[in-house]
Design a protein around this motif. Structure first.
Motif: not given
Length: 299
Positions: A3-6, A125-131, A235-239
């Motif tokens: 679903e994420r890939n879609k 939603e959490k933001l990663s360090r890279w983000g 299907r994917i996060s908003y970030i």
């Protein structure tokens, strides 16, 4: 994961199409921005009705519309989405028609930052360090572009916030993509028709054959990427969805500089370079996280 890939595929398709759309509006210099907006709404609605009939989803569509009407919060959300996307369309068309494609692209460069803001506030939603690093770089680039312009880029801000809020609503409203888009265009269509029939200087569909066909096609080029976007948002996060969007303004910027020959300074190049570096860092971070998750699942 499928679903994420879609979702990623639908997101890329939507933003690539949106990046190309300025070329389409440039084919209609004889039509005012407000007229293009109204034709876009009318033909999008008719296209969606045709799509629903051809795909044999009419019964599902009617049943879902009835449920939406009974759920007042959902109906209100879709009406708000309709207003927001109309504001976004008009601002974008006006910017392109008046020769400010670079400013239009800036609006969509701002948009992922607004997505991050809304995702962290409303969706938790959490933001990663890279983000975080990517956001700081992108924000710095956008801030430098704003300073260089010498004025507050109102059109860019309107485009960024209207589309981010629209996407947030689309992510939160649980209806089929074609149902949501059809209701959205139906809500605003009466106003568009009234304007075209009684207030437009040209009259309804009174252009030559080619412009008339292009105006009809406006419904198709509007509806298809919006359908892809709605599927991606589910299907994917908003970030992540926001950062994929950088495909759109990057294409628009390339058209603005190399095709429309709009002015482009070294300062702008540095600013956009920071934004692109942020995109690369964000992409690398997501690939790194994906590989770690994949290795963990295989253990």
């Amino acid at each position: 994961m499928k679903e994420r890939n879609k979702g990623l595929l639908f997101g890329f398709l939507a933003y690539i199409l949106w990046g190309i759309i300025p070329l389409y509006w440039k084919l209609l210099p004889m039509v005012s921005p407000i007229d293009i907006l109204c034709y876009r709404i009318v033909w999008s609605f008719l296209f969606m009705l045709g799509y629903i009939l051809i795909s044999r989803n009419w019964q599902k569509f009617i049943e879902e519309v009835k449920r939406v009407i009974t759920e007042k919060k959902k109906l209100f959300a879709i009406i708000c989405a309709s207003i927001l996307i109309s504001i976004n369309w008009f601002t974008f068309i006006f910017s392109v028609s008046s020769g400010h494609v670079t400013e239009a692209s800036l609006g969509y460069y701002m948009n992922p930052l607004v997505n991050v803001l809304l995702a962290t506030i409303f969706l938790k939603e959490k933001l990663s360090r890279w983000g975080m690093v990517a956001c700081i770089l992108a924000f710095t680039g956008v801030l430098l572009l704003t300073i260089q312009s010498g004025v507050i880029p109102w059109a860019s801000l309107i485009m960024a916030f209207s589309f981010s809020l629209y996407g947030l609503i689309k992510k939160g409203v649980n209806v089929r993509s074609y149902t949501g888009l059809t209701i959205e265009t139906f809500v605003i269509m009466p106003f568009a028709l009234v304007y075209l029939l009684f207030f437009s200087n040209q009259g309804f569909m009174s252009y030559e054959l080619t412009p008339n066909l292009l105006l009809v096609g406006a419904g198709i080029v509007t509806a298809i990427p919006l359908l892809f976007f709605a599927e991606a948002a589910k299907r994917i996060s908003y970030i992540i969805l926001g950062f994929i969007q950088y495909v759109n303004p990057t294409l628009m910027l390339l058209f603005a500089v190399f095709l429309f020959h709009e002015p482009y300074t070294m300062g702008q190049f540095i600013s956009f370079g920071m934004i692109w570096l942020g995109i690369l860092i964000f992409t690398y971070g997501n690939i790194h996280t994906y590989r770690k998750e994949r290795q963990f699942n295989q253990q």
